[in-house]
Motif scaffolding. Structure first.
Motif, short mmCIF file in Angstrom:
data_model
loop_
_atom_site.label_atom_id
_atom_site.label_comp_id
_atom_site.label_asym_id
_atom_site.label_seq_id
_atom_site.Cartn_x
_atom_site.Cartn_y
_atom_site.Cartn_z
N VAL A 84 -6.34 3.89 -5.79
CA VAL A 84 -7.54 2.98 -5.02
C VAL A 84 -6.54 1.79 -4.33
CG1 VAL A 84 -9.17 1.68 -6.12
CG2 VAL A 84 -9.42 3.81 -6.70
N PHE A 85 -5.68 1.26 -4.84
CA PHE A 85 -5.17 0.54 -4.75
C PHE A 85 -4.45 0.16 -3.23
CE2 PHE A 85 -4.36 -1.55 -9.06
CZ PHE A 85 -5.60 -2.52 -8.60
N SER A 144 0.53 -1.52 0.08
CA SER A 144 -0.07 0.29 -0.62
C SER A 144 0.73 1.51 -0.16
CB SER A 144 -1.05 -0.20 1.06
OG SER A 144 -1.84 1.18 1.79
N CYS A 154 -6.97 -0.86 3.91
CA CYS A 154 -8.21 -1.21 4.52
C CYS A 154 -7.98 -2.85 4.29
CB CYS A 154 -9.03 -0.72 3.79
SG CYS A 154 -9.90 0.48 3.75
N SER A 155 -7.18 -3.78 3.52
CA SER A 155 -7.12 -4.56 4.27
C SER A 155 -6.10 -5.38 5.00
CB SER A 155 -6.78 -6.23 2.68
OG SER A 155 -7.70 -5.14 2.26
N ILE A 193 -7.32 0.10 -1.15
CA ILE A 193 -7.82 -1.19 -0.49
C ILE A 193 -7.08 -2.11 -0.34
CG2 ILE A 193 -8.63 -3.40 -1.87
CD1 ILE A 193 -9.54 -1.01 -3.94
N CYS A 202 -8.53 7.90 2.76
CA CYS A 202 -9.57 8.10 2.74
C CYS A 202 -10.43 9.66 2.61
CB CYS A 202 -10.90 7.87 3.07
SG CYS A 202 -10.80 6.17 3.37
#
Length: 172
Positions: free
Chosen positions: A148-149, A15, A155-156, A152, A111
Motif C-alpha cells: 500500500v505504501f 516506493s 502515485c504521489s 501511495i 494497481c
C-alpha cells in the motif's frame, strides 16, 4: 534538476524499496495464531506447528497469484526505470517524459496487484471467496503496509512529476 524532480525521485526510490520489501517479505496472508500459524506469501509459505521450528517452502500458486507476482515484478522494474530516468534527467531534461510514462506503467502494474491478489482468496487452502477473506485469515504486513505504501508513494511521485506539465498547460 529542479526541486520537483528531486522530490519525485525520492518518492519513487522509496516506493521501489517498499515494493521490493513486499515481494521479499512473505507475510501477505496469515492465520495469526501463536501456537500454530500459517503465513502465505507470493514466494514462500511458512508454517509453525505447536511451538516447533518454522517450516518454509515454495508454494504452488493459483493463477491469480502468479499474475499478481508478474505484475508486482513488472511494477518493480518500471519503478527502477523511472528512478533511472529521473536521475538521468539531471543531464537531459527530455528524459522526464520517459520517466512519466514509466511511472504510469508502474502505477498500473501495482494497481493490478491490488485487484488480482484478493481474487486468489478462493483457493482451497484459504477457503474464502474472491474478494472475501474467511475469518480465520488476516491480511499480512506485506500487503496492507508495504504494498500500500508503494502504491501511495508512486502515485504521489507521479503527481509531482506531472506538475511542471500542468503548470505549462495552464500558462499556455
Amino acid at each position: 534538476m529542479d526541486k520537483l524532480a528531486i522530490i519525485s525521485g525520492i518518492l519513487f526510490i522509496t516506493s521501489e524499496v517498499f515494493a521490493v520489501a513486499s515481494l521479499v517479505h512473505h507475510d501477505w496472508l496469515n492465520t495469526g495464531g501463536d501456537v500454530g500459524s500459517v503465513v502465505l506469501g507470493l514466494t514462500k509459505q511458512c508454517q509453525t506447528i505447536y511451538g516447533r521450528a518454522r517450516t518454509c517452502f515454495t508454494p504452488t500458486l493459483p493463477a491469480e497469484w502468479v499474475a499478481t507476482l508478474i505484475f508486482l515484478v513488472a511494477g518493480i522494474i518500471s519503478l527502477a526505470s523511472t528512478c533511472c530516468f529521473v536521475i538521468s534527467s539531471h543531464w537531459r531534461r527530455s528524459m522526464l517524459i520517459y520517466a512519466r510514462w514509466a511511472a504510469f506503467v508502474a502505477i498500473g502494474c501495482l494497481c493490478h496487484v491490488g485487484l488480482l491478489f484478493p481474487i486468489g482468496f478462493r483457493q482451497i487452502s484459504i477457503g474464502g471467496e474472491a474478494f472475501k477473506l474467511p475469518d480465520l485469515w488476516k491480511l499480512g504486513d506485506s500487503y496492507k503496509l508495504l504494498w500500500v505504501f508503494a502504491v501511495i508513494l508512486s502515485c504521489s511521485g507521479w503527481c509531482i512529476l506531472m506538475m511542471p506539465m500542468r503548470i505549462w498547460m495552464l500558462n499556455r
